[in-house]
Design a protein around this motif. Structure first.
Motif, PDB file in Angstrom:
ATOM      1  N   ALA A  86       0.964  -0.959   0.102  1.00  0.00           N
ATOM      2  CA  ALA A  86      -0.170  -0.030   0.016  1.00  0.00           C
ATOM      3  C   ALA A  86       0.779   1.349  -0.067  1.00  0.00           C
ATOM      4  N   TYR A  87       1.665   1.276   0.756  1.00  0.00           N
ATOM      5  CA  TYR A  87       2.799   2.470   0.994  1.00  0.00           C
ATOM      6  C   TYR A  87       3.550   2.496  -0.361  1.00  0.00           C
ATOM      7  N   SER A  88       3.773   1.369  -0.969  1.00  0.00           N
ATOM      8  CA  SER A  88       4.791   1.514  -2.066  1.00  0.00           C
ATOM      9  C   SER A  88       3.868   2.155  -3.505  1.00  0.00           C
ATOM     10  N   THR A  89       2.706   1.760  -3.474  1.00  0.00           N
ATOM     11  CA  THR A  89       1.711   2.185  -4.550  1.00  0.00           C
ATOM     12  C   THR A  89       1.591   3.625  -4.469  1.00  0.00           C
ATOM     13  N   LEU A  90       1.134   3.947  -3.110  1.00  0.00           N
ATOM     14  CA  LEU A  90       1.016   5.478  -3.172  1.00  0.00           C
ATOM     15  C   LEU A  90       2.030   6.485  -3.164  1.00  0.00           C
ATOM     16  N   THR A  91       3.364   5.614  -2.762  1.00  0.00           N
ATOM     17  CA  THR A  91       4.593   6.460  -2.977  1.00  0.00           C
ATOM     18  C   THR A  91       4.984   6.866  -4.556  1.00  0.00           C
ATOM     19  N   ILE A  92       4.651   5.969  -5.422  1.00  0.00           N
ATOM     20  CA  ILE A  92       4.755   6.037  -6.991  1.00  0.00           C
ATOM     21  C   ILE A  92       3.551   6.923  -7.428  1.00  0.00           C
ATOM     22  N   ALA A  93       2.354   6.976  -6.612  1.00  0.00           N
ATOM     23  CA  ALA A  93       1.444   7.873  -6.962  1.00  0.00           C
ATOM     24  C   ALA A  93       1.857   9.267  -6.742  1.00  0.00           C
ATOM     25  N   ALA A  94       2.604   9.662  -5.580  1.00  0.00           N
ATOM     26  CA  ALA A  94       2.921  10.726  -5.149  1.00  0.00           C
ATOM     27  C   ALA A  94       3.908  11.368  -6.169  1.00  0.00           C
ATOM     28  N   PHE A  95       4.982  10.460  -6.513  1.00  0.00           N
ATOM     29  CA  PHE A  95       5.902  10.871  -7.631  1.00  0.00           C
ATOM     30  C   PHE A  95       5.108  11.291  -8.918  1.00  0.00           C
ATOM     31  N   HIS A  96       4.128  10.501  -9.146  1.00  0.00           N
ATOM     32  CA  HIS A  96       3.300  10.910 -10.336  1.00  0.00           C
ATOM     33  C   HIS A  96       2.588  12.257 -10.162  1.00  0.00           C
ATOM     34  N   ALA A  97       2.067  12.455  -8.990  1.00  0.00           N
ATOM     35  CA  ALA A  97       1.339  13.706  -8.796  1.00  0.00           C
ATOM     36  C   ALA A  97       2.455  15.021  -9.050  1.00  0.00           C
ATOM     37  N   THR A 154      -6.676  20.097  -7.417  1.00  0.00           N
ATOM     38  CA  THR A 154      -7.574  19.705  -6.237  1.00  0.00           C
ATOM     39  C   THR A 154      -7.168  18.327  -5.867  1.00  0.00           C
ATOM     40  N   ALA A 155      -7.039  17.426  -6.971  1.00  0.00           N
ATOM     41  CA  ALA A 155      -6.710  15.952  -6.915  1.00  0.00           C
ATOM     42  C   ALA A 155      -5.237  16.063  -6.428  1.00  0.00           C
ATOM     43  N   LEU A 156      -4.351  16.727  -7.128  1.00  0.00           N
ATOM     44  CA  LEU A 156      -2.773  16.661  -6.766  1.00  0.00           C
ATOM     45  C   LEU A 156      -2.497  17.091  -5.306  1.00  0.00           C
ATOM     46  N   SER A 157      -3.463  18.051  -4.855  1.00  0.00           N
ATOM     47  CA  SER A 157      -3.258  18.321  -3.443  1.00  0.00           C
ATOM     48  C   SER A 157      -3.630  17.462  -2.494  1.00  0.00           C
ATOM     49  N   PHE A 158      -4.815  16.544  -2.668  1.00  0.00           N
ATOM     50  CA  PHE A 158      -5.295  15.586  -1.747  1.00  0.00           C
ATOM     51  C   PHE A 158      -4.163  14.277  -1.943  1.00  0.00           C
ATOM     52  N   THR A 159      -3.732  13.989  -3.182  1.00  0.00           N
ATOM     53  CA  THR A 159      -2.945  12.987  -3.198  1.00  0.00           C
ATOM     54  C   THR A 159      -1.402  13.238  -2.386  1.00  0.00           C
ATOM     55  N   LEU A 160      -0.908  14.324  -2.480  1.00  0.00           N
ATOM     56  CA  LEU A 160       0.443  14.601  -1.849  1.00  0.00           C
ATOM     57  C   LEU A 160       0.009  14.820  -0.198  1.00  0.00           C
TER      58      LEU A 160
END
Length: 267
Positions: free
Chosen positions: A125-136, A235-241
């Protein structure tokens, strides 16, 4: 031998980071070699008979290993060279961090068989959301690039220009967030329902539990806002980060303070 794997994997990631974008075949091959070396490093360093090593650097190293694997797979379908410029140097730095701060060994004797699964799902979970943060972060830079077309950004600008369109990037982002949110939900649920079996005590609402739940709420709000209100863009990027930063504080931040600042072992 462990030191060799750490250095070899870090150097391989550094090579991946500086290869010219036109060297697609070499980038793919170098990424594969670096990822495999990193995987061997994790296996040798973190897993031993009857025990597992846990710490802030171990979590970061595992997260970046999964993130590089995700980049490697997605890059076959989409041009994500800009993501390489962020992920590869980060993976190299985290490997050196894991070598310098190895964390603590946790004995598995007497613990539930679910403990290992809980840890594995949490790391995924942490890994997937880490790359989502890079993506954001890339999307934020890409959007800024659209408004500064006349300005020279050198190396970074060239990498951003090679990314897919923002709509495609957004689609990939929410695909990763949806998958990561599902894994995070399993982590939270197992931690709440099976706390005594996993940790030998009732659920303790400490900072880790509170920050993890807050992160879950932020990602849940983001997905609901996307579904019912059409949230996108800033908005989406702010929530993601914000969701990722909160999740990082739940474990990595607290472990960093305990291990590096306070010099305390696993609690």
């Amino acid at each position: 031998m462990q030191t060799f794997f750490f250095i070899a994997a870090a150097l391989s990631y550094a090579v991946c980071a500086v290869l010219p974008s036109r060297q697609g075949a070499w980038i793919t091959a170098a990424t594969g070699v670096a990822w495999l070396l990193h995987g061997v490093t994790l296996g040798v360093d973190l897993i031993a008979p009857g025990s597992v090593r846990i710490g802030f650097s171990a979590m970061l190293s595992s997260a970046l290993w999964v993130s590089v694997g995700a980049y490697w797979l997605e890059n076959r379908n989409f041009a994500l060279d800009g993501l390489r410029r962020l992920v590869m140097p980060s993976a190299a730095a985290v490997l050196l961090l894991a070598w310098a701060f190895p964390g603590s060994q946790v004995l598995l004797e007497g613990k539930s068989s679910m403990f290992g699964w809980h840890i594995a799902v949490a790391i995924l979970a942490y890994s997937t959301l880490t790359i989502a943060a890079f993506h954001a972060v890339l999307m934020a830079l890409q959007e800024s690039r659209l408004h500064t077309r006349g300005e020279r950004m050198g190396f970074l600008g060239a990498a951003l220009d090679q990314l897919p369109a923002l709509l495609t990037m957004e689609k990939l982002l929410f695909r990763m967030i949806g998958f990561g949110f599902g894994l995070l939900s399993l982590t939270v649920l197992s931690g709440i329902v099976f706390s005594e079996q996993l940790f030998g005590k009732a659920l303790n609402w400490d900072h880790k539990s509170v920050f993890t739940l807050l992160s879950w709420l932020l990602f849940a709000a983001l997905l609901a806002g996307r579904r019912f209100r059409g949230w996108r863009g800033k908005t989406a990027l702010s929530f993601t980060l914000a969701g990722f930063a909160t999740l990082a504080l739940a474990y990595v931040g607290s472990r960093f303070v305990l291990e590096v600042v306070l010099h305390r072992g696993l609690a």
